[in-house]
Enzyme design. Structure first.
Site, PDB file in Angstrom:
ATOM      1  N   SER A  73       0.669  -1.117   0.091  1.00 32.01           N
ATOM      2  CA  SER A  73       0.107  -0.085   0.058  1.00 32.01           C
ATOM      3  C   SER A  73       0.962   1.247  -0.087  1.00 32.01           C
ATOM      4  O   SER A  73       0.506   2.510   0.229  1.00 32.01           O
ATOM      5  CB  SER A  73      -0.855  -0.018   1.334  1.00 32.01           C
ATOM      6  OG  SER A  73      -0.421  -0.340   2.358  1.00 32.01           O
ATOM      7  N   THR A  79      -0.580   2.696   4.826  1.00 35.12           N
ATOM      8  CA  THR A  79      -0.094   3.950   4.421  1.00 35.12           C
ATOM      9  C   THR A  79       1.039   4.560   5.358  1.00 35.12           C
ATOM     10  O   THR A  79       0.749   4.361   6.634  1.00 35.12           O
ATOM     11  CB  THR A  79      -1.078   5.421   4.250  1.00 35.12           C
ATOM     12  OG1 THR A  79      -1.887   5.020   3.193  1.00 35.12           O
ATOM     13  CG2 THR A  79      -0.450   6.584   4.168  1.00 35.12           C
ATOM     14  N   THR A 101       1.520   6.923  -0.134  1.00 38.54           N
ATOM     15  CA  THR A 101       0.655   5.889  -0.188  1.00 38.54           C
ATOM     16  C   THR A 101       0.373   5.466  -1.623  1.00 38.54           C
ATOM     17  O   THR A 101       0.727   6.262  -2.272  1.00 38.54           O
ATOM     18  CB  THR A 101      -0.544   6.146   0.663  1.00 38.54           C
ATOM     19  OG1 THR A 101      -1.374   5.154   0.700  1.00 38.54           O
ATOM     20  CG2 THR A 101      -1.115   7.381  -0.373  1.00 38.54           C
ATOM     21  N   ARG A 110      -8.746   8.667  -8.466  1.00 37.39           N
ATOM     22  CA  ARG A 110      -9.001   8.945  -7.112  1.00 37.39           C
ATOM     23  C   ARG A 110      -7.627   9.365  -6.299  1.00 37.39           C
ATOM     24  O   ARG A 110      -6.620   8.927  -6.428  1.00 37.39           O
ATOM     25  CB  ARG A 110      -9.779   7.826  -6.465  1.00 37.39           C
ATOM     26  CG  ARG A 110     -10.098   8.039  -4.910  1.00 37.39           C
ATOM     27  CD  ARG A 110      -8.919   7.473  -4.174  1.00 37.39           C
ATOM     28  NE  ARG A 110      -9.445   7.246  -2.681  1.00 37.39           N
ATOM     29  CZ  ARG A 110      -8.514   7.091  -1.602  1.00 37.39           C
ATOM     30  NH1 ARG A 110      -7.405   6.866  -1.859  1.00 37.39           N
ATOM     31  NH2 ARG A 110      -9.124   7.214  -0.409  1.00 37.39           N
ATOM     32  N   VAL A 111      -7.751  10.592  -5.455  1.00 31.70           N
ATOM     33  CA  VAL A 111      -6.858  10.931  -4.677  1.00 31.70           C
ATOM     34  C   VAL A 111      -7.290  10.922  -3.107  1.00 31.70           C
ATOM     35  O   VAL A 111      -8.434  11.371  -3.050  1.00 31.70           O
ATOM     36  CB  VAL A 111      -6.416  12.435  -5.055  1.00 31.70           C
ATOM     37  CG1 VAL A 111      -5.473  12.777  -3.858  1.00 31.70           C
ATOM     38  CG2 VAL A 111      -5.631  12.199  -6.336  1.00 31.70           C
ATOM     39  N   THR A 138      -4.101   7.803   8.652  1.00 32.50           N
ATOM     40  CA  THR A 138      -4.198   6.477   8.080  1.00 32.50           C
ATOM     41  C   THR A 138      -5.426   6.028   8.026  1.00 32.50           C
ATOM     42  O   THR A 138      -6.300   6.565   8.873  1.00 32.50           O
ATOM     43  CB  THR A 138      -3.153   5.491   8.402  1.00 32.50           C
ATOM     44  OG1 THR A 138      -3.238   4.174   7.680  1.00 32.50           O
ATOM     45  CG2 THR A 138      -3.564   5.053   9.933  1.00 32.50           C
ATOM     46  N   GLY A 139      -5.639   5.038   7.012  1.00 30.02           N
ATOM     47  CA  GLY A 139      -7.240   4.701   6.866  1.00 30.02           C
ATOM     48  C   GLY A 139      -8.222   5.573   5.687  1.00 30.02           C
ATOM     49  O   GLY A 139      -7.532   6.002   4.500  1.00 30.02           O
ATOM     50  N   GLY A 193      -9.409   7.515   3.353  1.00 31.13           N
ATOM     51  CA  GLY A 193      -9.078   9.048   3.188  1.00 31.13           C
ATOM     52  C   GLY A 193     -10.185  10.000   3.203  1.00 31.13           C
ATOM     53  O   GLY A 193     -10.019  11.083   3.493  1.00 31.13           O
TER      54      GLY A 193
HETATM   55  C1  SD4 Z   1      -6.116   6.750   1.330  1.00 30.57           C
HETATM   56  N1  SD4 Z   1      -5.361   7.022   3.743  1.00 30.57           N
HETATM   57  O1  SD4 Z   1      -5.590   6.815   0.349  1.00 30.57           O
HETATM   58  C2  SD4 Z   1      -5.112   6.340   2.474  1.00 30.57           C
HETATM   59  C3  SD4 Z   1      -5.071   4.999   2.593  1.00 30.57           C
HETATM   60  C4  SD4 Z   1      -4.695   4.589   3.874  1.00 30.57           C
HETATM   61  O2  SD4 Z   1      -3.809   3.232   5.556  1.00 30.57           O
HETATM   62  O3  SD4 Z   1      -4.194   5.124   4.823  1.00 30.57           O
HETATM   63  N2  SD4 Z   1      -4.266   3.148   3.899  1.00 30.57           N
HETATM   64  O4  SD4 Z   1      -7.154   6.763   1.506  1.00 30.57           O
END
Ligand code: SD4
Length: 332
Positions: A87, A190, A208, A218-219, A241-242, A244
């Site tokens: 990732s 990430t 990431t 997508r961003v 993280t997680g 977005g």
């Molecule tokens: C996203 N926040 O692109 C990132 C993905 C991520 O742990 O953090 N994964 O949404």
């Protein structure tokens, strides 16, 4: 919780800064709010557990006289070039068209920042983000323009889709292509990393490959200053993280820094940011795959972390030791 010790202690001698009287007064105010405590040694923390090589790279860089920006860049480049990390950077899982697209940003505690979004073919997007910060008047470059900028500055085009990621993509096409893309415990990781020298100066980086199987173009939050990362030497720093989209909706990292500015501890600020997400967007709580979390660092060296679900870990270098710590969580 895994505990690891880190033998080498480090110290940093920074140059004295000349600040205008108003800035000095503001700094004194912050120091008073923090009980006059200013941290005495370097602190590095990052989302998840990417191994001790990551904080070690930051600390070694500082020890050898590198800047905080050098330190955070060198540290996050490790997962960027690791094909096993699916990732971040090389080896990252692709979008739903099978293309690996990368997002990254970097920021120091004086408001200098750079970012790249939707960047393809470049192994180290964080280094391109740094060049955007240092060589241009801009903060963010996207897609083809970011790639051209990188190539002009000597970066080489690389195939970022590894055999392993291509196989995972094939499998996803067979089994799940009609499902919504999401961030859950199988595809997170990430890296957001925060570092501070012995004097309360800070920097951070976040990089990431984003959400696996995302819609092309997508961003996420990670390259967005204020969402995935925010750093302010007067107060502290935060990174996310997680999912977005959830983090962007509350400008999560900026929110945490502002909460700390107003007296909340790093821990309370991380939790409050998650509670803000759930207050504004309660539907996230109903999604089994919803995962979001923050880590934060205050300029006195205190740290905090909170995630919506159990499972977020962060790697912390503090008081000359590296530890992997389980974050507080809201729901199981
Ligand atoms: C996203 N926040 O692109 C990132 C993905 C991520 O742990 O953090 N994964 O949404």
């Amino acid at each position: 919780m895994k505990r690891r010790s880190f033998i080498k202690s480090t110290s940093l001698v920074g140059a004295a800064t000349l600040l205008p009287a108003s800035a000095l007064a503001a700094r004194r105010l912050v120091e008073q709010d923090l009980g006059g405590v200013v941290n005495t040694g370097p602190v590095v923390l990052s989302t998840w557990d990417f191994g001790r090589a990551v904080p070690e790279a930051a600390i070694k860089t500082l020890h050898l006289g590198g800047s905080l920006i050098d330190a955070v860049e060198n540290a996050v480049k490790i997962p960027e070039s690791d094909p096993q990390v699916t990732s971040v950077g090389y080896g990252g899982y692709p979008d739903r068209e099978g293309r690996v697209t990368l997002d990254a940003c970097i920021m120091d505690g004086n408001g200098n920042c750079g970012s790249v979004v939707f960047l393809e073919h470049i192994m180290h997007p964080v280094s391109v983000a740094r060049l955007v910060m240092e060589k241009t008047e801009h903060v963010m470059l996207a897609g083809e323009g970011a790639l051209q900028f990188a190539l002009k500055h000597g970066f080489r085009k690389r195939q970022l889709l590894t055999e392993q990621a291509a196989a995972a993509f094939k499998e996803w096409l067979k089994t799940s292509r009609n499902k919504k893309a999401g961030v859950d415990k199988t595809n997170h990781d990430t890296i957001g990393l925060l570092a501070m020298d012995g004097k309360g100066n800070m920097a951070g980086a976040c990089t990431t490959s984003g959400m696996a199987w995302k819609i092309r173009g997508r961003v996420g939050d990670s390259p967005l200053i204020g969402a995935g990362l925010y750093v302010d030497n007067d107060v502290g720093a935060a990174t996310a993280t997680g999912l977005g989209e959830a983090v962007i909706k509350v400008a999560g990292s900026f929110l945490i820094v502002e909460l700390m500015r107003n007296g909340k501890s790093p821990q309370a600020a991380c939790r409050l940011a998650l509670e803000r997400i759930l207050h504004k967007q309660p539907h996230y709580a109903e999604r089994n795959d919803f995962l979001a979390g923050f880590i934060a660092l205050r300029r006195d060296g205190e740290v905090g972390a909170c995630s919506y679900r159990k499972g977020l870990q962060y790697t912390l270098f503090k008081d000359s030791a590296i530890r992997v710590v389980d974050a507080e969580f809201i729901a199981t």
